[in-house]
Design a protein around this motif. Sequence first.
Motif, PDB file in Angstrom:
ATOM      1  N   SER A 129      -3.043  -9.718   0.302  1.00 46.27           N
ATOM      2  CA  SER A 129      -4.166  -9.852   1.220  1.00 46.27           C
ATOM      3  C   SER A 129      -4.163  -8.708   2.243  1.00 46.27           C
ATOM      4  N   GLN A 130      -2.995  -8.402   2.784  1.00 41.28           N
ATOM      5  CA  GLN A 130      -2.906  -7.293   3.757  1.00 41.28           C
ATOM      6  C   GLN A 130      -3.274  -5.961   3.113  1.00 41.28           C
ATOM      7  N   ASN A 131      -2.758  -5.733   1.902  1.00 34.35           N
ATOM      8  CA  ASN A 131      -3.031  -4.449   1.252  1.00 34.35           C
ATOM      9  C   ASN A 131      -4.504  -4.288   0.875  1.00 34.35           C
ATOM     10  N   SER A 132      -5.223  -5.400   0.785  1.00 36.71           N
ATOM     11  CA  SER A 132      -6.651  -5.313   0.434  1.00 36.71           C
ATOM     12  C   SER A 132      -7.496  -5.129   1.684  1.00 36.71           C
ATOM     13  N   ASN A 133      -6.839  -5.045   2.841  1.00 38.51           N
ATOM     14  CA  ASN A 133      -7.572  -5.048   4.113  1.00 38.51           C
ATOM     15  C   ASN A 133      -8.442  -6.298   4.239  1.00 38.51           C
ATOM     16  N   HIS A 134      -7.919  -7.379   3.711  1.00 44.06           N
ATOM     17  CA  HIS A 134      -8.557  -8.691   3.843  1.00 44.06           C
ATOM     18  C   HIS A 134      -9.972  -8.736   3.239  1.00 44.06           C
TER      19      HIS A 134
END
Length: 445
Positions: free
Chosen positions: A128-133
């Motif tokens: 989730s963090q790596n997708s920029n939410h």
Amino acid sequence: MGNDQFMGNDQLLNRALQILQTNNRDGYTIPGAGIYLFQWKWDSGFIALGYSHFDLQKAMVEMETLFHAQWPNGFVPHIIFHSDAERKNYFPDAAFYHSSLSENANLNFETATLTQPPVEGWVLERISQNSNHMAEVQDFVKKLFPKVMAQHEYLYENRDPFHEGLVYIQHNWESGTDNSPVWDEIWNSFEAPEYNFSRKDTRIVKEEQRPAKREYDYYLYIIDLFKKWRYSDALIAKKSPFLVQDPLFNSMLVASNKSLIRLGKQFGFSQDVKRLERWNKKSVSAFNEKLFDKGAGMYRHFDLRGGKWLDGLTSSGFAPLFAGIPSQQRMRKMLFALERFSQNGQYFLTPSSDPEDNRFEPQRYWRGPVWVNMNWLIIEGLKSYGERDWAHRIKEDTLQMVREQGFFEYFEPDKEKSRKQGFGYGSQQFSWTAALVIDLLNDTL
Ligand code: 2M8
């Protein structure tokens, strides 16, 4: 292999991407061609994390495929035998596990009947963090949250007979560290029959890099006992010779609890958050009370059957750093233990078992070689304590090792030998090595 000695970061990255592409199948990724031909549970977690840097779709699909095979009681099996064609190339296969003996089995899939470290909670948070939410990823996290929660519920309700907050593993394959020297003592405590079967792993990997045949007899025998008890957790807890509170497994549980608490608050799973907070508080305090060895400056395995720590120190004893379990003071003690594992810099960090233990074997699987997933957990743990120099040192050790030896499954710890030899051990194009190198290269540390 030899060429890897000269690989720059761009080349390392390209090679890692290629490996993941080669090992990707329909909806999941095999850990390593030839030897690991199906989907493995904690491998998928590390692999999905690697994908999340360049292909979020693949990251989500990897995790979704894993949870399709979850059992109705929340249990997540450690192998999903997706491919019938490869059945003959791995042992023990689905037929040996015979999962339908369990009243809880998911009959839609051929699976193993053991589990592996519960990494999924923190993997979801990092994706989730790596997708920029991104909205699509948020939906995916919301969909998987209850499934991961169900896994934690299964573990706390069925693997903690004395309500201590620490869960047990019932087989060495559940630890992820298959032939660690800590299990030797358990194998010496009972007799297993000799099994007559043909090893598939040693067709691909040299015998001296794999567990001994006699150890496999023990691995298989415990599963045979479980079959007799139709995989009842209650009977296993009562009767099995193998019942261990493993510091790596429990660290992954605590780290995942913490991630689920944060995600649960974000997505409105408030009842679950309350339960998770209760579980987690108890786990962290039991962990520190029961598993920390002040003399050694690190965490140990506790044998619930024997009522004592198992003999031996391993890299699993550093995993609590990842879950924020030790106090600052304890963490600093652990740095001395780490330094000792490096033998004053003679070895790359982090050998999988204590180099001063006479059972240390630098080529044999989980009895000495360095593993990239363990290093990655320790690096991330040290970062979270603000120990950037230490984290940097282990990151550089890891990348250096991969440059010199290649994208192997496990690595020669001796720096001089590594330079001269130019290859590592086990599977040659190993997925979690590739996935975690991608993560390390994306980090500015
Ligand atoms: C190794 O374990 C499997 C059994 O699960 C095997 O030896 O066949 C371990 O290193 C384990 O941690 C890993 O998940 C698995 C696949 O990479 O291989």
